[in-house]
Design a protein around this motif. Sequence first.
Motif, PDB file in Angstrom:
ATOM      1  N   MET A  72      53.609  88.577  -2.100  1.00 37.62           N
ATOM      2  CA  MET A  72      54.585  87.574  -2.562  1.00 37.62           C
ATOM      3  C   MET A  72      55.440  87.072  -1.388  1.00 37.62           C
ATOM      4  N   ALA A  73      55.870  88.008  -0.533  1.00 44.94           N
ATOM      5  CA  ALA A  73      56.712  87.608   0.602  1.00 44.94           C
ATOM      6  C   ALA A  73      55.923  86.705   1.555  1.00 44.94           C
ATOM      7  N   ALA A  74      54.654  87.048   1.777  1.00 47.08           N
ATOM      8  CA  ALA A  74      53.828  86.249   2.690  1.00 47.08           C
ATOM      9  C   ALA A  74      53.606  84.841   2.129  1.00 47.08           C
ATOM     10  N   VAL A  75      53.381  84.770   0.826  1.00 43.01           N
ATOM     11  CA  VAL A  75      53.161  83.459   0.202  1.00 43.01           C
ATOM     12  C   VAL A  75      54.432  82.610   0.293  1.00 43.01           C
ATOM     13  N   ARG A  76      55.567  83.237   0.019  1.00 40.85           N
ATOM     14  CA  ARG A  76      56.846  82.502   0.099  1.00 40.85           C
ATOM     15  C   ARG A  76      57.080  81.989   1.520  1.00 40.85           C
ATOM     16  N   ARG A  77      56.865  82.890   2.482  1.00 39.94           N
ATOM     17  CA  ARG A  77      57.070  82.508   3.887  1.00 39.94           C
ATOM     18  C   ARG A  77      56.155  81.347   4.261  1.00 39.94           C
ATOM     19  N   GLN A  78      54.894  81.461   3.853  1.00 40.86           N
ATOM     20  CA  GLN A  78      53.933  80.420   4.202  1.00 40.86           C
ATOM     21  C   GLN A  78      54.289  79.105   3.515  1.00 40.86           C
ATOM     22  N   ALA A  79      54.730  79.201   2.271  1.00 40.92           N
ATOM     23  CA  ALA A  79      55.074  77.978   1.518  1.00 40.92           C
ATOM     24  C   ALA A  79      56.243  77.254   2.169  1.00 40.92           C
ATOM     25  N   SER A  80      57.072  77.995   2.882  1.00 36.85           N
ATOM     26  CA  SER A  80      58.217  77.345   3.522  1.00 36.85           C
ATOM     27  C   SER A  80      57.790  76.681   4.843  1.00 36.85           C
ATOM     28  N   ARG A  81      56.532  76.894   5.252  1.00 42.80           N
ATOM     29  CA  ARG A  81      56.080  76.314   6.535  1.00 42.80           C
ATOM     30  C   ARG A  81      55.079  75.188   6.325  1.00 42.80           C
ATOM     31  N   ILE A  82      53.916  75.541   5.810  1.00 46.43           N
ATOM     32  CA  ILE A  82      52.902  74.501   5.567  1.00 46.43           C
ATOM     33  C   ILE A  82      52.023  74.942   4.399  1.00 46.43           C
ATOM     34  N   LEU A  83      51.922  74.085   3.401  1.00 44.05           N
ATOM     35  CA  LEU A  83      51.168  74.423   2.192  1.00 44.05           C
ATOM     36  C   LEU A  83      49.698  74.081   2.344  1.00 44.05           C
ATOM     37  N   HIS A  84      49.447  73.049   3.098  1.00 37.38           N
ATOM     38  CA  HIS A  84      48.067  72.632   3.235  1.00 37.38           C
ATOM     39  C   HIS A  84      47.863  71.930   4.562  1.00 37.38           C
ATOM     40  N   GLY A  85      46.783  72.282   5.260  1.00 33.67           N
ATOM     41  CA  GLY A  85      46.497  71.631   6.543  1.00 33.67           C
ATOM     42  C   GLY A  85      45.324  70.685   6.402  1.00 33.67           C
ATOM     43  N   LEU A  86      44.559  70.545   7.484  1.00 37.27           N
ATOM     44  CA  LEU A  86      43.389  69.662   7.423  1.00 37.27           C
ATOM     45  C   LEU A  86      42.142  70.473   7.761  1.00 37.27           C
ATOM     46  N   GLY A  87      42.014  71.571   7.041  1.00 37.14           N
ATOM     47  CA  GLY A  87      40.824  72.423   7.055  1.00 37.14           C
ATOM     48  C   GLY A  87      39.996  72.412   8.320  1.00 37.14           C
ATOM     49  N   ASP A  88      38.844  71.757   8.269  1.00 38.63           N
ATOM     50  CA  ASP A  88      37.923  71.799   9.412  1.00 38.63           C
ATOM     51  C   ASP A  88      38.367  70.871  10.539  1.00 38.63           C
ATOM     52  N   ALA A 318      48.358  89.636   4.216  1.00 39.09           N
ATOM     53  CA  ALA A 318      49.224  90.641   3.574  1.00 39.09           C
ATOM     54  C   ALA A 318      48.387  91.701   2.866  1.00 39.09           C
ATOM     55  N   VAL A 319      47.280  91.292   2.247  1.00 34.38           N
ATOM     56  CA  VAL A 319      46.401  92.258   1.571  1.00 34.38           C
ATOM     57  C   VAL A 319      45.848  93.262   2.585  1.00 34.38           C
ATOM     58  N   LEU A 320      45.349  92.756   3.706  1.00 30.64           N
ATOM     59  CA  LEU A 320      44.738  93.657   4.696  1.00 30.64           C
ATOM     60  C   LEU A 320      45.787  94.614   5.267  1.00 30.64           C
ATOM     61  N   ARG A 321      46.985  94.077   5.549  1.00 33.88           N
ATOM     62  CA  ARG A 321      48.053  94.946   6.080  1.00 33.88           C
ATOM     63  C   ARG A 321      48.465  95.996   5.055  1.00 33.88           C
ATOM     64  N   THR A 322      48.552  95.556   3.785  1.00 38.57           N
ATOM     65  CA  THR A 322      48.974  96.485   2.729  1.00 38.57           C
ATOM     66  C   THR A 322      47.959  97.608   2.567  1.00 38.57           C
ATOM     67  N   MET A 323      46.701  97.270   2.639  1.00 36.79           N
ATOM     68  CA  MET A 323      45.652  98.292   2.531  1.00 36.79           C
ATOM     69  C   MET A 323      45.896  99.389   3.566  1.00 36.79           C
ATOM     70  N   ASP A 324      46.198  98.962   4.806  1.00 43.35           N
ATOM     71  CA  ASP A 324      46.412  99.938   5.883  1.00 43.35           C
ATOM     72  C   ASP A 324      47.725 100.683   5.686  1.00 43.35           C
ATOM     73  N   ARG A 325      48.777  99.898   5.454  1.00 42.27           N
ATOM     74  CA  ARG A 325      50.121 100.485   5.398  1.00 42.27           C
ATOM     75  C   ARG A 325      50.236 101.505   4.271  1.00 42.27           C
ATOM     76  N   GLU A 326      49.658 101.183   3.119  1.00 39.95           N
ATOM     77  CA  GLU A 326      49.798 102.075   1.956  1.00 39.95           C
ATOM     78  C   GLU A 326      48.594 103.002   1.807  1.00 39.95           C
ATOM     79  N   ASP A 327      47.690 102.913   2.774  1.00 39.46           N
ATOM     80  CA  ASP A 327      46.527 103.798   2.761  1.00 39.46           C
ATOM     81  C   ASP A 327      45.754 103.703   1.437  1.00 39.46           C
ATOM     82  N   LEU A 328      45.679 102.505   0.894  1.00 39.10           N
ATOM     83  CA  LEU A 328      45.079 102.340  -0.434  1.00 39.10           C
ATOM     84  C   LEU A 328      43.592 102.724  -0.494  1.00 39.10           C
TER      85      LEU A 328
END
Length: 433
Positions: A72-88, A318-328
């Motif tokens: 949630m924090a990562a999504v909020r942070r990202q939404a405050s910067r750029i919601l959509h770029g120009l992909g390729d 955030a998912v990948l970091r959480t996996m590591d941080r919480e040893d999921l």
Amino acid sequence: MARAPRGTRDSERLLASLGTLEPPGIRDPALGSRVLVRAQGSRLKDVDGNWYVDLSSAFGVATVGHRHPAVMAAVRRQASRILHGLGDLHPVEVSERLLRMLARRLPAPDYRAVLSLNGADAIETALKFAAAASGRPGILAFEGAYHGLSLGALEATQLPPFRTPFQALLGNRARTAPFPRQDGSDVDRVLEAVRGILRTPPVPGVVVVEPIQGRGGIRVPPPGFLRELADLCREAGVFLVVDEVMTGVHRTGPFLRSQAEGVVPDGICLGKGLGGGVPLSVCLMRGPLAEALRGWTGEAPHTWTFLGYPLGCAAGIAVLRTMDREDLPHRAPAIEEAIREAGHRWSLETGAVAEVRGAGALMGVQIQAPGGGPAGDLGVRVMRRAWTRGVMLTIEGPEADVLALMPPLSIPPRDLARALQQVGEALREEARR
Ligand SMILES: Cc1ncc(COP(=O)(O)O)c(C=O)c1O
């Protein structure tokens, strides 16, 4: 948790009004669906105020749990910067960061990536690149396979209910081999069938395989099967694409299920849990498969508006970091053990369990008529009874007789134990009827 106490009146009212908007065939009105309004961790809440422990991870998406604070924090942070770029054309920085993190988790250093939103998109990418690189449009898929429902992916999906209504659109480009039984009793026959298909013109350009079949009924192949399949593909010069949309991102413990066998596939597809609830998928390719479009100039022949979708990429990091941080990932074995124990208990108590199978947090309990024989509608009845007892689960398999038990890795052990107790009660009640 406990029995859903408040009825389902508001759900029913809303669904009845929705029914005027939905085309028939999208949702089965007889199922008694709930309208959901909230989710947190391993719990879901419906519009009537009922809470559920989610043993489905919402189709396998909530591997780190619903609305994980880091996501949630990562999504909020990202939404405050750029919601959509120009992909390729002008990619966003966050997608590059995600890809660098993914690269460190792959079985070889030279994978390249096409990001997308749905699992089926990633399969489309793999199939298109394989056909472009090999010049051969054919596919070898396995009986019971599920690779998504967009038109290309549907060529590989081998479950009749999804294909039949759209048969007129299908090119029938896939030839099928049986999927081997876990006990290995038919694996030689399966490998012989694969060998035959890979030798007989028109030779397919690609073999697509799930390391554990998910929607086909949580079917686990015997150890060594993937390894031997990879060897056959290499000998025949046919690309191997491993569909880890369901099994990947630590659902069974390791980042990839195929890692356990030391396989280095030409293509790997990920989706579902990767975005932690935000749409995100990726097709990772190496070698000649990744080079399929080299030399192409001008218009990108394969892309999407939402390629590298920033919110998804931020959530993925955030998912990948959480996996590591919480040893999921290390919680997967305990989840498997708890489900195996429960399944065996239910088997003794009801005689209505044919098999308990799976790995980590991707488990299936195959239901049978008490004492043996086809389950009929028992699986569906148990699923619905579990809903009324405050447990969200789904059923899989061509006979709709496999209870899919795939909780978030983050589920508190007490929640898991209570939810399993409720599923056991649901099975006892329905098996008696
Ligand atoms: C193994 C596998 N591949 C592909 C897909 C398709 O993913 P999506 O529904 O996100 O397109 C699924 C979905 O269940 C899946 O289980």
